[in-house]
Design a protein around this motif. Structure first.
Motif, PDB file in Angstrom:
ATOM      1  N   PHE A  71      -5.779   3.449   2.996  1.00  0.00           N
ATOM      2  CA  PHE A  71      -5.184   3.345   1.649  1.00  0.00           C
ATOM      3  C   PHE A  71      -6.296   3.142   0.605  1.00  0.00           C
ATOM      4  O   PHE A  71      -6.373   2.124  -0.084  1.00  0.00           O
ATOM      5  CB  PHE A  71      -4.132   2.233   1.600  1.00  0.00           C
ATOM      6  CG  PHE A  71      -2.906   2.549   2.415  1.00  0.00           C
ATOM      7  CD1 PHE A  71      -1.908   3.352   1.889  1.00  0.00           C
ATOM      8  CD2 PHE A  71      -2.758   2.089   3.706  1.00  0.00           C
ATOM      9  CE1 PHE A  71      -0.773   3.674   2.638  1.00  0.00           C
ATOM     10  CE2 PHE A  71      -1.637   2.399   4.466  1.00  0.00           C
ATOM     11  CZ  PHE A  71      -0.639   3.190   3.938  1.00  0.00           C
ATOM     12  N   SER A  91       0.858  -1.188   0.000  1.00  0.00           N
ATOM     13  CA  SER A  91       0.000   0.000   0.000  1.00  0.00           C
ATOM     14  C   SER A  91       0.888   1.231   0.000  1.00  0.00           C
ATOM     15  O   SER A  91       1.906   1.249   0.686  1.00  0.00           O
ATOM     16  CB  SER A  91      -0.867   0.033   1.257  1.00  0.00           C
ATOM     17  OG  SER A  91      -1.346  -1.254   1.553  1.00  0.00           O
ATOM     18  N   SER A 108       1.066   5.707  -0.085  1.00  0.00           N
ATOM     19  CA  SER A 108       0.481   7.043  -0.049  1.00  0.00           C
ATOM     20  C   SER A 108       1.612   8.003  -0.401  1.00  0.00           C
ATOM     21  O   SER A 108       2.600   8.094   0.328  1.00  0.00           O
ATOM     22  CB  SER A 108      -0.067   7.332   1.348  1.00  0.00           C
ATOM     23  OG  SER A 108      -0.581   8.642   1.384  1.00  0.00           O
ATOM     24  N   ARG A 145      -2.986   7.434  -3.507  1.00  0.00           N
ATOM     25  CA  ARG A 145      -2.966   6.206  -2.705  1.00  0.00           C
ATOM     26  C   ARG A 145      -3.245   5.016  -3.597  1.00  0.00           C
ATOM     27  O   ARG A 145      -4.077   5.083  -4.511  1.00  0.00           O
ATOM     28  CB  ARG A 145      -4.032   6.272  -1.597  1.00  0.00           C
ATOM     29  CG  ARG A 145      -3.694   7.398  -0.648  1.00  0.00           C
ATOM     30  CD  ARG A 145      -4.191   7.185   0.750  1.00  0.00           C
ATOM     31  NE  ARG A 145      -3.602   8.248   1.563  1.00  0.00           N
ATOM     32  CZ  ARG A 145      -4.242   8.977   2.442  1.00  0.00           C
ATOM     33  NH1 ARG A 145      -5.522   8.740   2.693  1.00  0.00           N
ATOM     34  NH2 ARG A 145      -3.627   9.918   3.124  1.00  0.00           N
TER      35      ARG A 145
END
Ligand code: HEM
Length: 352
Positions: free
Chosen positions: A305, A120, A122, A132
């Motif tokens: 996320f 994940s 960001s 994201r």
């Protein structure tokens, strides 16, 4: 000044209007809550279906509950700027907070048993935008539709019916390809050696206003060292976090972001269908993981996320999954943040 008198008819009219507005609002709330359509698939139902038989692990993400946080950069080489005007693709280095994780709702899962791993991200850029993405190691999704995802969770949980999975497979034949992949694809001993795929399609828009449907993958710089499930089991239940921590301590770990551009007619709304291998790809830059962060009270804890958090220059396509995921991740986020007292915090004295 003389007081203006309202006629009784106009007062009744106002009351009827107010009552009608209240009735519409009540109906809208009732519809949103699913009371008028009990068979409709709501985000809360989907999230509920992910819970193991003993109930969810309180305070944790309702899926991909086991994981480890990191920080680093996305070093864009500028090549994908021709596809998207997002600042993220202008040459430069942008801060990243991310998470390696396992596709399981069990935060105590055995690392050796989790067939699917996740990454994940960001990423923030100086223009104030955030991107994201939550990707997985499978090359395609097990099901073609969001309803299929819910049906799969129900079939997996239905221990009273020995034919539950057989019936599910008859209604969702695409699961066959996923089963073959899960049974035959090589396993690696490290998050650092895995390739992570968006599977969902998104639309990139460039400065000339041209749209392209794309998917993306993060391809590891570390060569995959294939191991058997038995060899993984021999490493204990929690080898992945220790492995990535050790690797990052000795050198930053890297992945290349490959953007794949769809040809006309490619299945953009169905993540269970991979696109043909020969599609055009653009190397957009490098994810550099520089520091492993605490998972319990670290910088990932309060990040959702959500795959629909996209900068200008990227937007969702006709793929219905990202919107459904966004709604489900929000339910999961709200539940886990409301359960803060159940979450295993790092003791004050142990914090660095
Ligand atoms: C309808 C389909 C899906 C549902 C209902 C679903 C549900 C969820 C939920 C509830 C979470 C926990 C979110 C949180 O609390 O922050 C989660 C996390 C995650 N999902 Fe999904 N998911 C779906 C499809 C996908 C797909 C297609 C992918 C990848 C291609 C994916 C990858 C991930 C990853 C990597 C995470 C971990 C995010 C994190 O680190 O917080 N999911 N999913």
């Amino acid at each position: 000044m003389a007081e203006q008198k309202r006629s009784p008819t106009s007062s009744i009219g106002s009351l009827v209007l107010i009552a009608a507005i209240v009735a519409v609002l009540v109906l809208a709330f009732a519809y949103t809550a699913g009371w008028l359509t009990p068979n409709r698939l709501t985000p809360a139902k989907i999230v509920g279906s992910l819970a193991p038989p003993g109930g969810p692990a309180l305070g944790f993400r309702r899926n991909h509950a086991k994981g480890i946080c990191f920080t680093g950069t996305f070093d864009s080489n500028g090549s994908a700027a021709a596809l998207s005007k997002a600042q993220l693709f202008a040459a430069g280095s942008y801060p990243v907070t991310g998470r390696f994780n396992l596709a399981t709702p069990d935060p105590k899962a055995n690392d050796a048993m989790a067939r699917v791993r996740g990454l994940s991200l960001s990423v923030t850029t100086p223009d104030g935008s955030t991107w994201r993405s939550a990707m997985i190691t499978a090359p395609f999704f097990p099901v073609a539709t969001v309803d299929g995802f819910y049906d799969l969770q129900k079939a997996l949980a239905d221990k009273s019916n020995p034919d539950a999975m057989k019936n599910f497979a008859a209604a969702h034949p695409e699961i066959g390809a996923f089963g073959k992949w899960a049974g035959s694809a090589p396993w690696t001993p490290s998050y650092a050696e895995d390739r992570y795929n968006s599977l969902n399609s998104f639309v990139f828009t460039n400065t000339s206003g041209q749209d392209q449907v794309v998917r993306w993958s993060f391809v590891p710089a570390a060569a995959p060292e294939n191991v058997t499930p038995d060899q993984l089991k021999a490493r204990g239940e929690n080898f992945l976090d220790a492995d990535i921590t050790k690797r990052v301590q000795s050198a930053p770990q890297q992945w290349t972001m490959l953007v794949t551009v769809a040809n006309p007619g490619d299945p953009t709304a169905d993540p269970s269908k991979a696109w043909p291998e020969d599609r055009r790809t653009v190397n957009a830059g490098t994810l550099v993981v520089k520091q492993i962060e605490a998972e319990p009270d670290g910088p990932c804890r309060d990040i959702n996320f959500d795959p629909t958090v996209l900068p200008a220059g990227m937007h969702v396509s006709d793929d219905p999954f990202p919107a459904a995921r966004s709604a489900a991740y929000s339910v999961s986020f709200n539940r886990r943040t409301a359960e803060d007292k159940d979450y295993p915090h790092t003791p004050e004295g142990a914090k660095q």
